[in-house]
Motif scaffolding. Structure first.
Motif, PDB file in Angstrom:
ATOM      1  N   TYR A 189       0.762  -1.128   0.052  1.00 22.84           N
ATOM      2  CA  TYR A 189      -0.109  -0.036  -0.048  1.00 22.84           C
ATOM      3  C   TYR A 189       0.929   1.257   0.122  1.00 22.84           C
ATOM      4  O   TYR A 189       0.344   2.379  -0.446  1.00 22.84           O
ATOM      5  CB  TYR A 189      -0.899  -0.039   1.195  1.00 22.84           C
ATOM      6  CG  TYR A 189      -2.063  -0.944   1.218  1.00 22.84           C
ATOM      7  CD1 TYR A 189      -2.210  -1.716   0.078  1.00 22.84           C
ATOM      8  CD2 TYR A 189      -2.761  -1.416   2.418  1.00 22.84           C
ATOM      9  CE1 TYR A 189      -3.424  -2.799  -0.075  1.00 22.84           C
ATOM     10  CE2 TYR A 189      -3.696  -2.499   2.194  1.00 22.84           C
ATOM     11  CZ  TYR A 189      -3.869  -3.013   1.144  1.00 22.84           C
ATOM     12  OH  TYR A 189      -5.114  -4.075   1.131  1.00 22.84           O
ATOM     13  N   PRO A 193      -0.766   2.662  -3.296  1.00 20.55           N
ATOM     14  CA  PRO A 193      -2.136   2.760  -2.584  1.00 20.55           C
ATOM     15  C   PRO A 193      -3.117   2.418  -3.198  1.00 20.55           C
ATOM     16  O   PRO A 193      -4.160   1.877  -2.659  1.00 20.55           O
ATOM     17  CB  PRO A 193      -1.955   4.305  -2.154  1.00 20.55           C
ATOM     18  CG  PRO A 193      -1.012   4.829  -3.190  1.00 20.55           C
ATOM     19  CD  PRO A 193       0.087   3.885  -3.795  1.00 20.55           C
ATOM     20  N   TRP A 201      -8.515  -0.525   2.605  1.00 26.57           N
ATOM     21  CA  TRP A 201      -7.247  -0.777   3.347  1.00 26.57           C
ATOM     22  C   TRP A 201      -7.223  -1.104   4.628  1.00 26.57           C
ATOM     23  O   TRP A 201      -6.625  -0.977   5.426  1.00 26.57           O
ATOM     24  CB  TRP A 201      -6.370   0.854   3.445  1.00 26.57           C
ATOM     25  CG  TRP A 201      -6.454   1.439   2.139  1.00 26.57           C
ATOM     26  CD1 TRP A 201      -5.196   1.122   0.959  1.00 26.57           C
ATOM     27  CD2 TRP A 201      -7.092   2.414   1.400  1.00 26.57           C
ATOM     28  NE1 TRP A 201      -5.396   1.737  -0.208  1.00 26.57           N
ATOM     29  CE2 TRP A 201      -6.449   2.550  -0.080  1.00 26.57           C
ATOM     30  CE3 TRP A 201      -8.442   2.763   1.507  1.00 26.57           C
ATOM     31  CZ2 TRP A 201      -7.093   3.462  -0.948  1.00 26.57           C
ATOM     32  CZ3 TRP A 201      -8.825   3.735   0.711  1.00 26.57           C
ATOM     33  CH2 TRP A 201      -8.383   3.961  -0.784  1.00 26.57           C
ATOM     34  N   SER A 236      -2.406   1.653   5.406  1.00 27.86           N
ATOM     35  CA  SER A 236      -1.950   2.741   4.840  1.00 27.86           C
ATOM     36  C   SER A 236      -1.334   3.546   5.833  1.00 27.86           C
ATOM     37  O   SER A 236      -2.065   4.010   6.577  1.00 27.86           O
ATOM     38  CB  SER A 236      -2.864   3.209   3.813  1.00 27.86           C
ATOM     39  OG  SER A 236      -2.124   4.268   3.062  1.00 27.86           O
TER      40      SER A 236
END
Length: 298
Positions: A189, A193, A201, A236
């Motif tokens: 990530y 991302p 996430w 993240s």
């Protein structure tokens, strides 16, 4: 309600099954494990080998049981043909719950998934109708695994109506723990991302998932309930608002996020089950030291 006398844990050799058996052993709750093979190192008090979709095997495994934690499944659409994934998962869920009901078991928890939304494994780009997602979110199922989870939940609801069984479906995100696959996902990530957008996430420590299962077996609820459970933050290092601006820009937002807050509303799990996660991933990336609220609870 008081604690169960004996719990059947299906998928006993899997990630969640093992964590559940360990938790129940620590709480001195007798267990029976069911899996295709006995690895010899689970903490099940009794181990039965065979398919969770086989009524004869399941009847044997249910001896003396008064609660079920059903974790057995093919956990991704890439791990079998579409036919295998859908039929294996749904046959197991129907068989385990129907046989349990026939033997008078009144309480069951099934491992559903965030994938029931249809977002993570969709063969084409999809976005949720709104954020944060919750249990009222319209489903957009487009793969056999998501369909199997949607069907599993429908089976649970039917069992509640047909047999008066209490069934809780835990909609689980990515499961793992420190020094486990979380490290890989956090690095991915950081570099890419966008890879986490369909999963928001999100993550949950496997120990917390097991504890959510125990709470669902003992909470004062009746009927069928599907609930999202997830850690309150993401894997993240980027703030959630920035992630959403970049990767889910057109999705309506019903709130604003501070820091790395997860875009999943888990209020129903808190309200119905009394569940709040205890184990947060200690995110530490180059140039990004972990903050105090990211330490793993002992």
């Amino acid at each position: 309600m008081s604690g169960p006398r004996r719990v059947l844990v299906t998928g006993a050799a899997g990630r969640l099954g093992r964590a559940a058996l360990k938790l129940f052993a620590n709480r001195h709750i007798p267990t029976t494990g069911l899996d295709l093979h006995d690895p010899g190192d689970t903490q099940a008090g009794r181990m039965v080998t065979g398919s969770a979709g086989d009524p004869i095997v399941v009847r044997d495994a249910l001896a003396g049981v008064d609660a079920v934690f059903h974790c057995a499944a093919i956990p991704a659409p890439t791990l079998g043909t579409p036919h295998e994934v859908f039929t294996t998962n749904t046959r197991a869920t129907f068989t385990v719950l129907e046989e349990a009901a026939q033997q008078g078991v009144g309480r069951a928890v099934i491992a559903s998934s965030l994938s029931v939304t249809g977002l993570p494994w969709s063969p084409y780009p999809q976005t949720p109708a709104y954020l944060p997602i919750d249990e009222d979110l319209p489903l957009q199922v487009a793969d056999p695994y998501a369909l199997s989870k949607q069907t599993d939940e429908a089976i649970g609801a039917m069992m509640a109506r047909r047999h008066g069984m209490t069934v809780v479906a835990l909609r689980l995100p990515l499961l793992g723990g420190p020094d486990d696959q979380f490290d890989t996902y956090a690095r991915n990530y950081a570099e890419h991302p966008s890879w986490g957008a369909t999963d928001l996430w999100a993550y949950l420590d496997t120990r917390d998932a097991a504890r959510a299962g125990l709470l669902a077996l003992t909470a004062p609820v009746t009927g069928f309930h599907a609930v999202f459970v997830a850690a309150p933050d993401t894997l993240s290092a980027t703030d959630t608002e920035a992630l959403l601006d970049e990767h889910l820009p057109g999705v309506p937002r019903r709130t604003r996020w501070t820091g790395r807050g997860v875009a999943i509303d888990t209020a129903r799990a808190t309200r119905l089950l009394g569940f709040t996660p205890e184990h947060l991933y200690p995110l530490s990336l180059p140039g990004q030291p972990p903050s105090s609220d990211q330490e793993v609870t002992p």
